[in-house]
Design an enzyme around this catalytic site. Structure first.
Site, PDB file in Angstrom:
ATOM      1  CE1 TYR A 269       1.220  -0.307   4.350  1.00 31.48           C
ATOM      2  CE2 TYR A 269       0.247   1.875   4.323  1.00 31.48           C
ATOM      3  CZ  TYR A 269       1.057   0.938   4.926  1.00 31.48           C
ATOM      4  OH  TYR A 269       1.698   1.245   6.092  1.00 31.48           O
TER       5      TYR A 269
ATOM      6  CG  LEU B  95       8.506   2.123   4.449  1.00 31.48           C
ATOM      7  CD1 LEU B  95       8.267   0.908   3.567  1.00 31.48           C
ATOM      8  CD2 LEU B  95       7.200   2.830   4.729  1.00 31.48           C
TER       9      LEU B  95
ATOM     10  CE  LYS C 193       3.315   2.972   2.950  1.00 29.62           C
ATOM     11  NZ  LYS C 193       3.471   3.085   4.393  1.00 29.62           N
TER      12      LYS C 193
ATOM     13  NE  ARG D 114      -5.669 -19.689   4.312  1.00 28.21           N
ATOM     14  CZ  ARG D 114      -4.694 -20.483   4.748  1.00 28.21           C
ATOM     15  NH1 ARG D 114      -4.613 -21.721   4.307  1.00 28.21           N
ATOM     16  NH2 ARG D 114      -3.811 -20.045   5.628  1.00 28.21           N
TER      17      ARG D 114
ATOM     18  CD  GLU E 178      10.412   1.559  10.114  1.00 31.56           C
ATOM     19  OE1 GLU E 178      10.317   2.484   9.295  1.00 31.56           O
ATOM     20  OE2 GLU E 178      10.255   0.362   9.814  1.00 31.56           O
TER      21      GLU E 178
ATOM     22  NE  ARG F 212       6.943   3.884   0.325  1.00 31.66           N
ATOM     23  CZ  ARG F 212       6.730   4.715   1.346  1.00 31.66           C
ATOM     24  NH1 ARG F 212       7.702   5.007   2.181  1.00 31.66           N
ATOM     25  NH2 ARG F 212       5.538   5.253   1.532  1.00 31.66           N
TER      26      ARG F 212
ATOM     27  CG  HIS G 225       0.890 -21.199   2.971  1.00 25.91           C
ATOM     28  ND1 HIS G 225      -0.265 -21.879   3.316  1.00 25.91           N
ATOM     29  CD2 HIS G 225       1.301 -20.586   4.098  1.00 25.91           C
ATOM     30  CE1 HIS G 225      -0.538 -21.683   4.592  1.00 25.91           C
ATOM     31  NE2 HIS G 225       0.404 -20.899   5.097  1.00 25.91           N
TER      32      HIS G 225
END
Ligand code: PMP
Length: 287
Positions: free
Chosen positions: A33, A206, A148, A100, A181, A52, A102
């Site tokens: 995101y 990040l 991110k 579903r 951070e 990014r 992995h």
């Protein structure tokens, strides 16, 4: 006014916006995101955020859902349809829908792209005049914090701990006592010797778009800058501490746990950088 969400090419009423139950973002946090600040209806640092986004998607081997130009148009349209003047636009890309399992799907799946936008209130004056409180918590996250991803549970837990202790932010510290951070910010200090310090980009943090811009602005202001890691101990002795992000801009931290930072007042360097950052955003509005 009713809010509008962008979902895979369509603008739909926010409360009717839907994602498939087997979207891998929902089941595995398999997505990334971005959050851009909006000033006067214009998304800030668009290039940095799209750079990014592309990087995060590349690292996760997810295709860009559409071209940068198309994303940019949809972002602006989402801002416009939600009548956002001062606020944020949120953009999320997940790997898409698959039974579903992995491993990544072997069949080509279409990445899902969702955007929302909303107005937000300006930072309260006391935060800027008095600074905010931060708490310190262990960094319990995974080893690819440079991506991110929407897998933010440790960050949410840290922020919740901060809220429960009346703090704005949680500063994360690794097993060696080194600051990584904030739960949703990058952390900076001004050392006893007057140097501005923030840690270099790596898998441990990040690489904030705000952080990158502030490094440039600090150079333009002629500030003495060192890009290196620092310990919690050094932070506790610092002359100034502040955190940065797309939505915090530059936020002075004047209390860490129950101790004041220096004299407990926001510092001159944070003030200077915040002012420079606000000017930098204003320039993007008129550009
Ligand atoms: N670190 C983390 C963990 C974050 O979530 C954020 C905000 N997304 C930042 C740093 C700051 O990044 P930016 O300046 O791009 O908002």
């Amino acid at each position: 006014m009713s809010r509008i969400a962008y979902v895979n090419g369509r603008y739909v009423p926010h409360r009717e916006a839907q994602i498939h139950v087997e979207d891998r973002g929902y089941q595995f946090a398999d997505g990334v995101y971005e959050v851009c600040t909006v000033r006067k209806g214009v998304p800030m640092e668009e290039k940095g955020h799209l750079d990014r986004l592309e990087r995060s998607l590349r690292e996760m081997r997810i295709d860009m859902p559409m071209s940068r130009a198309a994303i940019s148009l949809a972002m602006r349209e989402t801002i416009r349809r939600n009548l956002v003047e001062e606020g944020i636009v949120y953009l999320q890309v997940t790997r898409g829908v698959a039974p579903r399992d992995h491993p990544f799907p072997t069949k080509k799946v279409r990445p899902a792209l969702v955007m929302t936008a909303r107005n937000s209130k300006p930072h309260p004056t006391p935060w800027l005049e008095d600074g905010v409180k931060a708490i310190v918590v262990p960094d319990i996250r995974w080893g690819r914090r440079d991506i991110k991803t929407v897998g933010l549970l440790p960050n949410c837990m840290a922020k919740q701990a901060a809220r429960e202790r009346g703090a704005y932010e949680a500063i994360l510290v690794d097993a060696d006592g080194v600051v990584t951070e904030g739960s949703s910010t990058n952390v900076w200090i001004v050392t006893e010797g007057g140097a501005l310090v923030t840690r270099p980009p790596s898998n441990a943090i990040l690489n904030g778009v705000t952080r990158l811009e502030l490094i440039e602005l600090a150079a333009a202001e002629g500030l003495k800058f060192e890009e290196r890691s620092f310990t919690l101990e050094e932070l506790r002795r610092a002359r100034e501490v502040f955190v940065t992000s797309a939505s915090s801009f530059v936020m002075p931290v004047t209390q860490v746990d129950d101790r004041p930072v220096a004299n407990g007042k926001p510092g001159a360097v944070a003030g200077k950088l915040r002012a420079a950052y606000l000017r930098h955003m204003d320039a993007q509005v008129v550009a």
